[in-house]
Design a protein around this motif. Structure first.
Motif, PDB file in Angstrom:
ATOM      1  N   GLU A  53     -33.215  34.350 -54.797  1.00 39.16           N
ATOM      2  CA  GLU A  53     -33.084  33.659 -56.091  1.00 39.16           C
ATOM      3  C   GLU A  53     -32.073  34.349 -56.988  1.00 39.16           C
ATOM      4  O   GLU A  53     -31.301  33.697 -57.688  1.00 39.16           O
ATOM      5  CB  GLU A  53     -34.441  33.576 -56.791  1.00 39.16           C
ATOM      6  N   ARG A  54     -32.058  35.683 -56.992  1.00 42.54           N
ATOM      7  CA  ARG A  54     -31.085  36.423 -57.793  1.00 42.54           C
ATOM      8  C   ARG A  54     -29.666  36.086 -57.355  1.00 42.54           C
ATOM      9  O   ARG A  54     -28.787  35.823 -58.183  1.00 42.54           O
ATOM     10  CB  ARG A  54     -31.339  37.926 -57.669  1.00 42.54           C
ATOM     11  N   ILE A  55     -29.445  36.045 -56.046  1.00 41.24           N
ATOM     12  CA  ILE A  55     -28.121  35.699 -55.516  1.00 41.24           C
ATOM     13  C   ILE A  55     -27.757  34.268 -55.887  1.00 41.24           C
ATOM     14  O   ILE A  55     -26.634  33.980 -56.305  1.00 41.24           O
ATOM     15  CB  ILE A  55     -28.074  35.917 -53.992  1.00 41.24           C
ATOM     16  N   ARG A  56     -28.730  33.344 -55.766  1.00 44.20           N
ATOM     17  CA  ARG A  56     -28.480  31.946 -56.119  1.00 44.20           C
ATOM     18  C   ARG A  56     -28.103  31.819 -57.595  1.00 44.20           C
ATOM     19  O   ARG A  56     -27.166  31.104 -57.957  1.00 44.20           O
ATOM     20  CB  ARG A  56     -29.713  31.090 -55.818  1.00 44.20           C
ATOM     21  N   LEU A  57     -28.808  32.543 -58.464  1.00 45.72           N
ATOM     22  CA  LEU A  57     -28.514  32.488 -59.895  1.00 45.72           C
ATOM     23  C   LEU A  57     -27.143  33.085 -60.206  1.00 45.72           C
ATOM     24  O   LEU A  57     -26.420  32.575 -61.068  1.00 45.72           O
ATOM     25  CB  LEU A  57     -29.607  33.203 -60.687  1.00 45.72           C
ATOM     26  N   GLN A  58     -26.766  34.147 -59.508  1.00 39.25           N
ATOM     27  CA  GLN A  58     -25.432  34.720 -59.696  1.00 39.25           C
ATOM     28  C   GLN A  58     -24.360  33.713 -59.284  1.00 39.25           C
ATOM     29  O   GLN A  58     -23.353  33.558 -59.978  1.00 39.25           O
ATOM     30  CB  GLN A  58     -25.280  36.014 -58.888  1.00 39.25           C
ATOM     31  N   ASP A  59     -24.574  33.035 -58.145  1.00 38.01           N
ATOM     32  CA  ASP A  59     -23.626  32.013 -57.690  1.00 38.01           C
ATOM     33  C   ASP A  59     -23.531  30.872 -58.696  1.00 38.01           C
ATOM     34  O   ASP A  59     -22.448  30.380 -59.011  1.00 38.01           O
ATOM     35  CB  ASP A  59     -24.030  31.462 -56.319  1.00 38.01           C
ATOM     36  N   GLU A  60     -24.688  30.435 -59.195  1.00 39.05           N
ATOM     37  CA  GLU A  60     -24.719  29.348 -60.179  1.00 39.05           C
ATOM     38  C   GLU A  60     -23.987  29.757 -61.463  1.00 39.05           C
ATOM     39  O   GLU A  60     -23.231  28.971 -62.038  1.00 39.05           O
ATOM     40  CB  GLU A  60     -26.178  29.002 -60.489  1.00 39.05           C
ATOM     41  N   LYS A  61     -24.198  30.987 -61.890  1.00 38.43           N
ATOM     42  CA  LYS A  61     -23.522  31.501 -63.084  1.00 38.43           C
ATOM     43  C   LYS A  61     -22.009  31.534 -62.871  1.00 38.43           C
ATOM     44  O   LYS A  61     -21.238  31.148 -63.757  1.00 38.43           O
ATOM     45  CB  LYS A  61     -24.045  32.900 -63.397  1.00 38.43           C
ATOM     46  N   GLU A  62     -21.565  31.954 -61.697  1.00 33.08           N
ATOM     47  CA  GLU A  62     -20.130  32.019 -61.400  1.00 33.08           C
ATOM     48  C   GLU A  62     -19.517  30.619 -61.362  1.00 33.08           C
ATOM     49  O   GLU A  62     -18.424  30.398 -61.874  1.00 33.08           O
ATOM     50  CB  GLU A  62     -19.895  32.751 -60.076  1.00 33.08           C
ATOM     51  N   ARG A  63     -20.224  29.659 -60.741  1.00 26.25           N
ATOM     52  CA  ARG A  63     -19.739  28.271 -60.719  1.00 26.25           C
ATOM     53  C   ARG A  63     -19.616  27.715 -62.137  1.00 26.25           C
ATOM     54  O   ARG A  63     -18.634  27.065 -62.481  1.00 26.25           O
ATOM     55  CB  ARG A  63     -20.665  27.383 -59.889  1.00 26.25           C
ATOM     56  N   ALA A  64     -20.611  27.985 -62.968  1.00 28.94           N
ATOM     57  CA  ALA A  64     -20.575  27.501 -64.351  1.00 28.94           C
ATOM     58  C   ALA A  64     -19.410  28.138 -65.112  1.00 28.94           C
ATOM     59  O   ALA A  64     -18.743  27.466 -65.905  1.00 28.94           O
ATOM     60  CB  ALA A  64     -21.905  27.809 -65.048  1.00 28.94           C
ATOM     61  N   ARG A  65     -19.160  29.414 -64.881  1.00 25.22           N
ATOM     62  CA  ARG A  65     -18.047  30.094 -65.544  1.00 25.22           C
ATOM     63  C   ARG A  65     -16.720  29.475 -65.123  1.00 25.22           C
ATOM     64  O   ARG A  65     -15.852  29.204 -65.955  1.00 25.22           O
ATOM     65  CB  ARG A  65     -18.047  31.591 -65.209  1.00 25.22           C
ATOM     66  N   LYS A  66     -16.567  29.198 -63.818  1.00 22.60           N
ATOM     67  CA  LYS A  66     -15.332  28.588 -63.324  1.00 22.60           C
ATOM     68  C   LYS A  66     -15.144  27.191 -63.911  1.00 22.60           C
ATOM     69  O   LYS A  66     -14.038  26.813 -64.289  1.00 22.60           O
ATOM     70  CB  LYS A  66     -15.328  28.529 -61.797  1.00 22.60           C
ATOM     71  N   GLN A  67     -16.230  26.413 -63.982  1.00 27.39           N
ATOM     72  CA  GLN A  67     -16.143  25.075 -64.566  1.00 27.39           C
ATOM     73  C   GLN A  67     -15.751  25.149 -66.038  1.00 27.39           C
ATOM     74  O   GLN A  67     -14.925  24.361 -66.503  1.00 27.39           O
ATOM     75  CB  GLN A  67     -17.471  24.334 -64.405  1.00 27.39           C
ATOM     76  N   ALA A  68     -16.316  26.093 -66.769  1.00 22.66           N
ATOM     77  CA  ALA A  68     -15.970  26.253 -68.177  1.00 22.66           C
ATOM     78  C   ALA A  68     -14.500  26.648 -68.322  1.00 22.66           C
ATOM     79  O   ALA A  68     -13.806  26.154 -69.223  1.00 22.66           O
ATOM     80  CB  ALA A  68     -16.873  27.294 -68.834  1.00 22.66           C
ATOM     81  N   ASP A  69     -14.014  27.518 -67.440  1.00 23.88           N
ATOM     82  CA  ASP A  69     -12.595  27.905 -67.470  1.00 23.88           C
ATOM     83  C   ASP A  69     -11.693  26.698 -67.229  1.00 23.88           C
ATOM     84  O   ASP A  69     -10.682  26.521 -67.910  1.00 23.88           O
ATOM     85  CB  ASP A  69     -12.297  28.976 -66.418  1.00 23.88           C
ATOM     86  N   ILE A  70     -12.069  25.862 -66.249  1.00 25.93           N
ATOM     87  CA  ILE A  70     -11.280  24.669 -65.931  1.00 25.93           C
ATOM     88  C   ILE A  70     -11.267  23.712 -67.111  1.00 25.93           C
ATOM     89  O   ILE A  70     -10.211  23.211 -67.512  1.00 25.93           O
ATOM     90  CB  ILE A  70     -11.824  23.978 -64.665  1.00 25.93           C
ATOM     91  N   ILE A  71     -12.429  23.465 -67.684  1.00 21.98           N
ATOM     92  CA  ILE A  71     -12.519  22.553 -68.827  1.00 21.98           C
ATOM     93  C   ILE A  71     -11.705  23.095 -70.000  1.00 21.98           C
ATOM     94  O   ILE A  71     -10.982  22.348 -70.660  1.00 21.98           O
ATOM     95  CB  ILE A  71     -13.991  22.309 -69.215  1.00 21.98           C
ATOM     96  N   GLY A  72     -11.792  24.393 -70.238  1.00 22.20           N
ATOM     97  CA  GLY A  72     -11.005  24.998 -71.316  1.00 22.20           C
ATOM     98  C   GLY A  72      -9.515  24.854 -71.073  1.00 22.20           C
ATOM     99  O   GLY A  72      -8.756  24.531 -71.995  1.00 22.20           O
ATOM    100  N   LYS A  73      -9.090  25.077 -69.833  1.00 21.31           N
ATOM    101  CA  LYS A  73      -7.660  24.971 -69.505  1.00 21.31           C
ATOM    102  C   LYS A  73      -7.173  23.528 -69.664  1.00 21.31           C
ATOM    103  O   LYS A  73      -6.129  23.279 -70.256  1.00 21.31           O
ATOM    104  CB  LYS A  73      -7.422  25.458 -68.079  1.00 21.31           C
ATOM    105  N   VAL A  74      -7.950  22.573 -69.150  1.00 19.56           N
ATOM    106  CA  VAL A  74      -7.567  21.159 -69.263  1.00 19.56           C
ATOM    107  C   VAL A  74      -7.517  20.753 -70.733  1.00 19.56           C
ATOM    108  O   VAL A  74      -6.571  20.090 -71.166  1.00 19.56           O
ATOM    109  CB  VAL A  74      -8.545  20.257 -68.481  1.00 19.56           C
TER     110      VAL A  74
END
Length: 143
Positions: A53-74
């Motif tokens: 679960e810790r690994i899954r949450l870290q992956d989810e957090k990283e995906r959310a960070r990448k999505q936020a970066d993409i949205i910010g860039k766009v």
């Protein structure tokens, strides 16, 4: 010659009624697992589930960070766009980083006349076979 499996115990791993996986302990000798063995296996399963679960949450957090970066860039790039080509270039810059081969933009400049549709495609990214060529088309002129 490999010895055959003689006994096993399996611990199902669930998190909030969602199946995550299983932890299986095997033995090549006949063995009857005691209640203590079963509790120990279940305890190990709880620790494994926590780690998964810790690994899954870290992956989810990283995906959310990448999505936020993409949205910010766009958002930043589109806020500076003054024409169709600037919109396409802004979106293309972000989509290229995501591995998108080509994309299109179609819209009506005059909302009352849908036949006045603009379709633009990125010229720098080769379109797939059968894709519309770059340019402006009326709705009744699409190939």
């Amino acid at each position: 010659m490999a010895r055959e499996l003689q006994s096993a115990i399996s611990i199902r791993l669930y998190r909030k009624k969602r199946w995550i996986g299983a932890l299986v302990f095997n033995n090549n000798a006949p063995h009857i697992f005691s209640e203590k063995d079963k509790r120990l296996a279940a305890g190990v399963g709880d620790y494994v589930l926590g780690a998964v679960e810790r690994i899954r949450l870290q992956d989810e957090k990283e995906r959310a960070r990448k999505q936020a970066d993409i949205i910010g860039k766009v958002t930043s790039l589109l806020s500076q766009s003054a024409d169709d080509q600037a919109i396409l270039s802004a979106v293309a810059e972000v989509l290229h980083d995501l591995g998108v081969a080509w994309f299109g933009l179609a819209y009506s400049r005059n909302q009352m006349q849908m036949e006045d549709v603009i379709a633009e495609y990125i010229a720098t990214i080769p379109p797939t076979e059968g894709a519309y060529p770059a340019g402006t088309f009326r709705l009744d002129q699409y190939p």
